[in-house]
Design a protein around this motif. Sequence first.
Motif, PDB file in Angstrom:
ATOM      1  N   ALA A  13     -33.526 -31.638  28.565  1.00 22.61           N
ATOM      2  CA  ALA A  13     -34.412 -31.214  27.348  1.00 22.61           C
ATOM      3  C   ALA A  13     -35.917 -31.178  27.902  1.00 22.61           C
ATOM      4  CB  ALA A  13     -34.301 -32.452  26.367  1.00 22.61           C
ATOM      5  N   LEU A  14     -36.237 -31.430  29.105  1.00 25.61           N
ATOM      6  CA  LEU A  14     -37.729 -31.135  29.389  1.00 25.61           C
ATOM      7  C   LEU A  14     -38.061 -29.985  30.126  1.00 25.61           C
ATOM      8  CD1 LEU A  14     -38.608 -34.826  30.941  1.00 25.61           C
ATOM      9  CD2 LEU A  14     -38.815 -33.997  28.897  1.00 25.61           C
ATOM     10  N   VAL A  15     -39.016 -29.412  30.158  1.00 23.30           N
ATOM     11  CA  VAL A  15     -39.455 -28.190  30.713  1.00 23.30           C
ATOM     12  C   VAL A  15     -40.759 -28.450  31.244  1.00 23.30           C
ATOM     13  CG1 VAL A  15     -40.310 -25.843  30.259  1.00 23.30           C
ATOM     14  CG2 VAL A  15     -38.195 -26.788  28.666  1.00 23.30           C
ATOM     15  N   ALA A  16     -41.112 -27.888  32.457  1.00 19.61           N
ATOM     16  CA  ALA A  16     -42.241 -28.188  33.247  1.00 19.61           C
ATOM     17  C   ALA A  16     -42.864 -26.749  33.630  1.00 19.61           C
ATOM     18  CB  ALA A  16     -42.131 -28.819  34.751  1.00 19.61           C
ATOM     19  N   VAL A  27     -47.255 -19.440  44.354  1.00 20.84           N
ATOM     20  CA  VAL A  27     -46.080 -20.373  43.515  1.00 20.84           C
ATOM     21  C   VAL A  27     -45.569 -19.326  42.846  1.00 20.84           C
ATOM     22  CG1 VAL A  27     -45.787 -22.140  41.990  1.00 20.84           C
ATOM     23  CG2 VAL A  27     -47.404 -22.646  43.838  1.00 20.84           C
ATOM     24  N   SER A  28     -44.121 -19.204  42.780  1.00 23.19           N
ATOM     25  CA  SER A  28     -43.473 -18.356  42.006  1.00 23.19           C
ATOM     26  C   SER A  28     -42.636 -18.972  40.887  1.00 23.19           C
ATOM     27  CB  SER A  28     -42.751 -17.225  42.716  1.00 23.19           C
ATOM     28  OG  SER A  28     -41.424 -18.121  43.398  1.00 23.19           O
ATOM     29  N   ARG A  29     -42.189 -20.363  41.211  1.00 20.87           N
ATOM     30  CA  ARG A  29     -41.395 -21.136  40.244  1.00 20.87           C
ATOM     31  C   ARG A  29     -41.421 -22.623  40.780  1.00 20.87           C
ATOM     32  NH1 ARG A  29     -35.170 -20.285  42.737  1.00 20.87           N
ATOM     33  NH2 ARG A  29     -35.844 -20.536  44.810  1.00 20.87           N
ATOM     34  N   LEU A  30     -40.854 -23.332  39.744  1.00 26.27           N
ATOM     35  CA  LEU A  30     -40.953 -24.733  39.842  1.00 26.27           C
ATOM     36  C   LEU A  30     -39.261 -25.259  39.849  1.00 26.27           C
ATOM     37  CD1 LEU A  30     -43.435 -25.572  37.099  1.00 26.27           C
ATOM     38  CD2 LEU A  30     -44.072 -25.334  39.507  1.00 26.27           C
ATOM     39  N   SER A  37     -34.375 -39.024  33.766  1.00 26.29           N
ATOM     40  CA  SER A  37     -33.072 -39.771  33.698  1.00 26.29           C
ATOM     41  C   SER A  37     -32.670 -40.169  32.451  1.00 26.29           C
ATOM     42  CB  SER A  37     -33.638 -41.260  34.470  1.00 26.29           C
ATOM     43  OG  SER A  37     -34.558 -41.779  33.884  1.00 26.29           O
ATOM     44  N   THR A  38     -31.437 -40.781  32.267  1.00 26.66           N
ATOM     45  CA  THR A  38     -30.968 -41.156  30.834  1.00 26.66           C
ATOM     46  C   THR A  38     -31.564 -42.548  30.829  1.00 26.66           C
ATOM     47  OG1 THR A  38     -29.113 -39.858  31.347  1.00 26.66           O
ATOM     48  CG2 THR A  38     -28.839 -41.631  29.459  1.00 26.66           C
ATOM     49  N   ARG A  39     -32.399 -42.838  29.711  1.00 24.65           N
ATOM     50  CA  ARG A  39     -32.776 -44.440  29.440  1.00 24.65           C
ATOM     51  C   ARG A  39     -32.746 -44.344  28.023  1.00 24.65           C
ATOM     52  NH1 ARG A  39     -32.356 -46.485  34.089  1.00 24.65           N
ATOM     53  NH2 ARG A  39     -33.960 -46.172  35.511  1.00 24.65           N
ATOM     54  N   PRO A  40     -32.796 -45.780  27.626  1.00 23.43           N
ATOM     55  CA  PRO A  40     -33.015 -45.778  26.091  1.00 23.43           C
ATOM     56  C   PRO A  40     -34.395 -45.415  25.809  1.00 23.43           C
ATOM     57  CG  PRO A  40     -32.163 -47.824  27.228  1.00 23.43           C
ATOM     58  CD  PRO A  40     -32.728 -46.907  28.224  1.00 23.43           C
ATOM     59  N   ALA A  41     -34.448 -45.253  24.424  1.00 22.41           N
ATOM     60  CA  ALA A  41     -35.885 -44.615  23.535  1.00 22.41           C
ATOM     61  C   ALA A  41     -36.790 -45.496  24.088  1.00 22.41           C
ATOM     62  CB  ALA A  41     -35.588 -44.295  22.327  1.00 22.41           C
ATOM     63  N   THR A  42     -38.002 -45.120  24.677  1.00 26.59           N
ATOM     64  CA  THR A  42     -39.195 -45.759  24.583  1.00 26.59           C
ATOM     65  C   THR A  42     -39.398 -46.273  26.088  1.00 26.59           C
ATOM     66  OG1 THR A  42     -38.759 -48.150  23.891  1.00 26.59           O
ATOM     67  CG2 THR A  42     -39.658 -46.228  22.186  1.00 26.59           C
ATOM     68  N   VAL A  43     -38.304 -46.412  26.867  1.00 27.41           N
ATOM     69  CA  VAL A  43     -38.220 -46.951  28.236  1.00 27.41           C
ATOM     70  C   VAL A  43     -38.658 -45.891  29.116  1.00 27.41           C
ATOM     71  CG1 VAL A  43     -36.697 -47.908  29.970  1.00 27.41           C
ATOM     72  CG2 VAL A  43     -36.452 -48.423  27.730  1.00 27.41           C
ATOM     73  N   VAL A  44     -39.642 -46.108  30.009  1.00 30.18           N
ATOM     74  CA  VAL A  44     -40.103 -45.318  31.118  1.00 30.18           C
ATOM     75  C   VAL A  44     -38.986 -44.981  32.037  1.00 30.18           C
ATOM     76  CG1 VAL A  44     -41.805 -45.090  33.016  1.00 30.18           C
ATOM     77  CG2 VAL A  44     -42.646 -46.250  30.991  1.00 30.18           C
ATOM     78  N   MET A  45     -38.973 -43.365  32.306  1.00 26.93           N
ATOM     79  CA  MET A  45     -37.800 -42.779  33.019  1.00 26.93           C
ATOM     80  C   MET A  45     -37.923 -43.450  34.404  1.00 26.93           C
ATOM     81  SD  MET A  45     -37.975 -38.940  31.535  1.00 26.93           S
ATOM     82  CE  MET A  45     -37.995 -38.728  29.759  1.00 26.93           C
ATOM     83  N   ALA A  46     -36.963 -43.849  35.106  1.00 28.25           N
ATOM     84  CA  ALA A  46     -37.153 -44.254  36.410  1.00 28.25           C
ATOM     85  C   ALA A  46     -35.800 -43.584  37.183  1.00 28.25           C
ATOM     86  CB  ALA A  46     -37.099 -45.731  36.492  1.00 28.25           C
ATOM     87  N   PRO A  47     -35.976 -43.134  38.439  1.00 26.19           N
ATOM     88  CA  PRO A  47     -37.190 -42.816  38.921  1.00 26.19           C
ATOM     89  C   PRO A  47     -38.028 -41.936  38.401  1.00 26.19           C
ATOM     90  CG  PRO A  47     -35.297 -41.658  40.165  1.00 26.19           C
ATOM     91  CD  PRO A  47     -34.816 -42.473  39.002  1.00 26.19           C
ATOM     92  N   SER A  48     -39.478 -41.745  39.076  1.00 28.74           N
ATOM     93  CA  SER A  48     -40.313 -40.972  38.543  1.00 28.74           C
ATOM     94  C   SER A  48     -39.880 -39.207  38.463  1.00 28.74           C
ATOM     95  CB  SER A  48     -41.693 -41.005  39.049  1.00 28.74           C
ATOM     96  OG  SER A  48     -42.217 -42.187  39.266  1.00 28.74           O
ATOM     97  N   VAL A  49     -40.036 -38.666  37.575  1.00 29.31           N
ATOM     98  CA  VAL A  49     -39.848 -37.196  37.613  1.00 29.31           C
ATOM     99  C   VAL A  49     -40.358 -36.390  38.519  1.00 29.31           C
ATOM    100  CG1 VAL A  49     -39.669 -35.022  36.237  1.00 29.31           C
ATOM    101  CG2 VAL A  49     -39.054 -37.210  35.166  1.00 29.31           C
ATOM    102  N   LEU A  50     -40.171 -35.770  39.390  1.00 28.88           N
ATOM    103  CA  LEU A  50     -40.727 -34.880  40.329  1.00 28.88           C
ATOM    104  C   LEU A  50     -40.517 -33.495  40.254  1.00 28.88           C
ATOM    105  CD1 LEU A  50     -40.248 -37.063  43.566  1.00 28.88           C
ATOM    106  CD2 LEU A  50     -42.237 -37.138  42.035  1.00 28.88           C
ATOM    107  N   VAL A  51     -41.449 -32.626  40.196  1.00 28.65           N
ATOM    108  CA  VAL A  51     -41.355 -31.251  40.198  1.00 28.65           C
ATOM    109  C   VAL A  51     -41.913 -30.718  41.335  1.00 28.65           C
ATOM    110  CG1 VAL A  51     -42.042 -29.174  38.939  1.00 28.65           C
ATOM    111  CG2 VAL A  51     -41.493 -31.284  37.707  1.00 28.65           C
ATOM    112  N   VAL A  52     -41.219 -29.829  42.158  1.00 28.31           N
ATOM    113  CA  VAL A  52     -41.631 -29.094  43.344  1.00 28.31           C
ATOM    114  C   VAL A  52     -42.180 -27.665  42.873  1.00 28.31           C
ATOM    115  CG1 VAL A  52     -40.868 -28.327  45.782  1.00 28.31           C
ATOM    116  CG2 VAL A  52     -40.046 -30.610  44.593  1.00 28.31           C
ATOM    117  N   LEU A  53     -43.245 -27.127  43.699  1.00 25.92           N
ATOM    118  CA  LEU A  53     -43.771 -25.939  43.598  1.00 25.92           C
ATOM    119  C   LEU A  53     -43.237 -25.117  44.487  1.00 25.92           C
ATOM    120  CD1 LEU A  53     -45.708 -28.053  42.360  1.00 25.92           C
ATOM    121  CD2 LEU A  53     -47.412 -26.011  42.016  1.00 25.92           C
ATOM    122  N   LEU A  54     -42.475 -23.855  44.035  1.00 21.40           N
ATOM    123  CA  LEU A  54     -41.585 -23.040  45.158  1.00 21.40           C
ATOM    124  C   LEU A  54     -42.125 -21.671  45.280  1.00 21.40           C
ATOM    125  CD1 LEU A  54     -38.139 -24.067  44.182  1.00 21.40           C
ATOM    126  CD2 LEU A  54     -39.554 -25.170  45.970  1.00 21.40           C
TER     127      LEU A  54
END
Length: 106
Positions: A13-16, A27-30, A37-54
Amino acid sequence: MRTDRYACAGLLALVACGSGEPTTPPVSRLSFAVGPSTRPATVVMAPSVLVVLLDGYGNPVRGATDRVTIAIGANPTGGTLRGTTTVKAVYGIASFKDLSIDQTGD
């Protein structure tokens, strides 16, 4: 002369999206290197979300320093994304270290 460009990637459900000064190669896409990650509400997502520029061939643009913004793309439960939602890429990778969503959903 500055040329605005936007590249986006979606997963779950996330868009970058990112834009910034032209880089060589451009850069033409990400792509999510580490998706949300799947986590209960309000819990910080782990591992960190990483987006690569391609580039147009799908190779990481190691020199890219574009700003990348992440947001909820599909939001049927009305959740709010919390944390730092815009970061500057370092060596072509945007790292979102403190994201959480305040609602549980698909």
